[in-house]
Scaffold this active site. Structure first.
Site, PDB file in Angstrom:
ATOM      1  N   CYS A   1      49.401  41.596  31.210  1.00 14.69           N
ATOM      2  CA  CYS A   1      48.343  42.084  30.519  1.00 14.69           C
ATOM      3  C   CYS A   1      48.383  43.549  30.247  1.00 14.69           C
ATOM      4  O   CYS A   1      47.859  43.904  29.065  1.00 14.69           O
ATOM      5  CB  CYS A   1      47.035  41.927  31.534  1.00 14.69           C
ATOM      6  SG  CYS A   1      46.839  39.939  31.443  1.00 14.69           S
TER       7      CYS A   1
ATOM      8  N   CYS B   1      48.194  43.285  36.481  1.00 15.94           N
ATOM      9  CA  CYS B   1      48.629  42.428  35.683  1.00 15.94           C
ATOM     10  C   CYS B   1      49.865  42.896  34.851  1.00 15.94           C
ATOM     11  O   CYS B   1      49.208  43.534  33.797  1.00 15.94           O
ATOM     12  CB  CYS B   1      47.562  41.293  35.177  1.00 15.94           C
ATOM     13  SG  CYS B   1      48.440  40.074  33.996  1.00 15.94           S
TER      14      CYS B   1
END
Length: 199
Positions: A163, A160
């Site tokens: 993130c 991700c």
């Protein structure tokens, strides 16, 4: 007689002993490497040893908690159990072990959600509140810096980008260093590779 006593590759046996996996029965991936006497087994043992015994940027307890998080993330129970035991030997508490599991679960939630937002990049999705409860992040028993480091590392495993970027910025704001981030990500990448062989 333990299961590993029947494995003909001494380096692989020693790796399993280091990881407290005396009852491990080799997967088909492990068997393929053992039967071919693959040179990679030696590399794997060295890499894993370096990952969990790195004392320059991560202490052993921190490295083992990161390894535990990857084992939880990848749902590989034998390593989850052994890294729990090894971390406890280094002083990890039940609350810390539980928080590693909870943080890994939360990152799986966030990684899917924020990866979707990033892929779509539409205001209709980006402008809505996430509505995901994250009180765990407010006052972690692991400490804010290490909690953010663990969150970054699992987000890297799960791919991700949003993130990873967010947690990298946060972990540096909490007093960490790029060298420590680098070692944490290297540690989880090595454990992910270990699981590829063992599972």
């Amino acid at each position: 007689m333990s299961a590993i006593a029947t494995i003909p590759n001494e380096t692989f046996v020693n790796l399993l002993k280091d990881l407290l996996l005396e009852d491990y029965i080799p997967s088909s991936n492990a068997q393929a490497l053992i039967q071919a006497e693959a040179r990679y087994i030696k590399d794997l043992k060295i890499n894993v040893g370096n990952a969990i015994n790195n004392t320059q940027q991560l202490n052993r307890k921190e490295a083992l908690l990161l390894a535990l998080a990857v084992s939880v993330n990848e749902r590989f129970e034998p390593l989850k159990e052994s890294f729990t035991r090894l971390a406890q030997q280094e002083g990890a508490t039940e609350a810390e072990i539980a928080e590693v599991i909870a943080a890994t679960s939360l990152m799986n939630t966030n990684n899917v959600f924020y990866r979707f937002r990033h892929f779509m990049n539409k205001d209709s999705y980006n402008n809505q509140p996430a509505g995901i409860k994250m009180s765990l992040m407010m006052n972690p028993v692991l400490g804010k810096e290490f909690f953010e480091l663990l969150s970054l590392a699992i987000s890297a495993v799960n791919g991700c980008e949003m993130c990873v970027s967010s947690h990298e910025q946060s972990v540096l704001q909490h007093g960490s260093s790029e060298s420590r981030v680098f070692e944490a990500v290297k540690t989880v990448s090595i454990i992910k590779g270990l699981i590829t062989v063992l599972a």
